[in-house]
Scaffold this motif. Structure first.
Motif, PDB file in Angstrom:
ATOM      1  N   PRO A 140     -29.315-118.518 -23.944  1.00 47.66           N
ATOM      2  CA  PRO A 140     -28.788-117.188 -23.392  1.00 47.66           C
ATOM      3  C   PRO A 140     -29.400-116.303 -22.000  1.00 47.66           C
ATOM      4  N   THR A 141     -30.785-116.776 -22.275  1.00 48.48           N
ATOM      5  CA  THR A 141     -31.656-116.045 -21.061  1.00 48.48           C
ATOM      6  C   THR A 141     -31.330-116.999 -19.392  1.00 48.48           C
ATOM      7  N   LEU A 200     -28.922-119.108 -19.281  1.00 50.95           N
ATOM      8  CA  LEU A 200     -27.506-118.897 -18.684  1.00 50.95           C
ATOM      9  C   LEU A 200     -27.315-117.782 -18.033  1.00 50.95           C
ATOM     10  N   ALA A 201     -27.957-116.464 -18.415  1.00 50.81           N
ATOM     11  CA  ALA A 201     -27.931-115.195 -17.637  1.00 50.81           C
ATOM     12  C   ALA A 201     -28.643-115.304 -16.323  1.00 50.81           C
ATOM     13  N   LEU A 243     -26.072-117.222 -14.201  1.00 44.75           N
ATOM     14  CA  LEU A 243     -24.851-116.418 -13.966  1.00 44.75           C
ATOM     15  C   LEU A 243     -25.116-115.451 -12.735  1.00 44.75           C
ATOM     16  N   TYR A 244     -26.192-114.776 -12.997  1.00 47.92           N
ATOM     17  CA  TYR A 244     -26.635-113.835 -11.807  1.00 47.92           C
ATOM     18  C   TYR A 244     -26.978-114.396 -10.628  1.00 47.92           C
ATOM     19  N   LEU A 286     -32.222-108.609 -15.523  1.00 45.18           N
ATOM     20  CA  LEU A 286     -32.239-109.108 -16.835  1.00 45.18           C
ATOM     21  C   LEU A 286     -33.198-108.635 -17.984  1.00 45.18           C
ATOM     22  N   LYS A 287     -34.005-107.500 -17.281  1.00 43.35           N
ATOM     23  CA  LYS A 287     -34.986-106.774 -18.216  1.00 43.35           C
ATOM     24  C   LYS A 287     -35.840-107.694 -18.879  1.00 43.35           C
TER      25      LYS A 287
END
Lengths: 98, 98
Positions: free
Chosen positions: B16-17, B19-20, B23-24, B40-41
Motif C-alpha cells: 500500500p505505501t 502504491l500510494a 498514485l501521488y 504520505l506522512k
C-alpha cells in the motif's frame, strides 16, 4: 486517498498474499492448510509465516482435526471478515478515485 | 482472482505505501522528497527505504536539483506508470469478483 492507503498499510490484510488468504477463506466454513497452500501456490513455510501473522492479528484461527492423520484447519474469524470488508472498501475508493 | 493476487504480491507496487507513492506521482511531472514525505506522512527513513526499492525496480527515478539548497526530486517512469495501471486493473478485478 493517500490517507486510505496509509490505513491499508497498517492492516494485517494490507499485503496481497494475506488478502488472498482472507478472500479464499471468506466463503468457506474452513480450509485445510494443504488446500490453501495449493490454491495460493505458496510454499509451506511461506503460508505458515502469513498464517502466523494473521492469527496473531485475530484475522484467522487455526486448529488441528484428527482423522486418519492430523490435519491443520484454518478459518476466518468474525473480526477477520470485518477487516476484509474494510480493506475491500478502501481498495474500492482507491480505484474509483483513480 | 487468487492468481491475480499472486501477480500483485510479486509487483513492486504490491504494497500500500508503494502504491500510494506511485498514485501521488502519476499526475505530477515530479515531486520533491519533502512534499512526498509530508503527503504520505512517512518518516524520511521509511520513505527512503521505499524509494530505493521502487528505483531499483525501475518504477521511479530520483535526482537532485540545485537551487538555494539541493533538493531531491522523484518522478514516476513510463514503466512505472504501466505497472501502476496493471496493479489498478488487478485490484479492480479483485473488487469486482468479491
Amino acid at each position: 486517498m493517500i490517507d486510505e492507503l496509509t490505513r491499508l498499510s497498517k492492516s494485517p490484510l494490507g499485503n496481497p498474499t494475506r488478502l488472498a488468504i482472507a478472500l479464499y477463506l471468506l466463503p468457506r466454513e474452513r480450509a485445510t492448510f494443504s488446500s490453501l497452500r495449493k490454491a495460493l501456490k505458496l510454499t509451506p513455510g511461506n503460508l505458515e509465516f502469513h498464517l502466523k501473522a494473521l492469527e496473531e492479528a485475530g484475522i484467522i484461527r487455526t486448529y488441528y482435526g484428527f482423522g486418519k492423520r492430523p490435519r491443520k484447519f484454518v478459518e476466518i474469524t468474525e473480526e477477520g471478515a470485518e477487516e476484509l470488508e474494510e480493506v475491500l472498501r478502501i481498495l474500492r475508493e482507491v480505484i474509483e478515485n483513480d
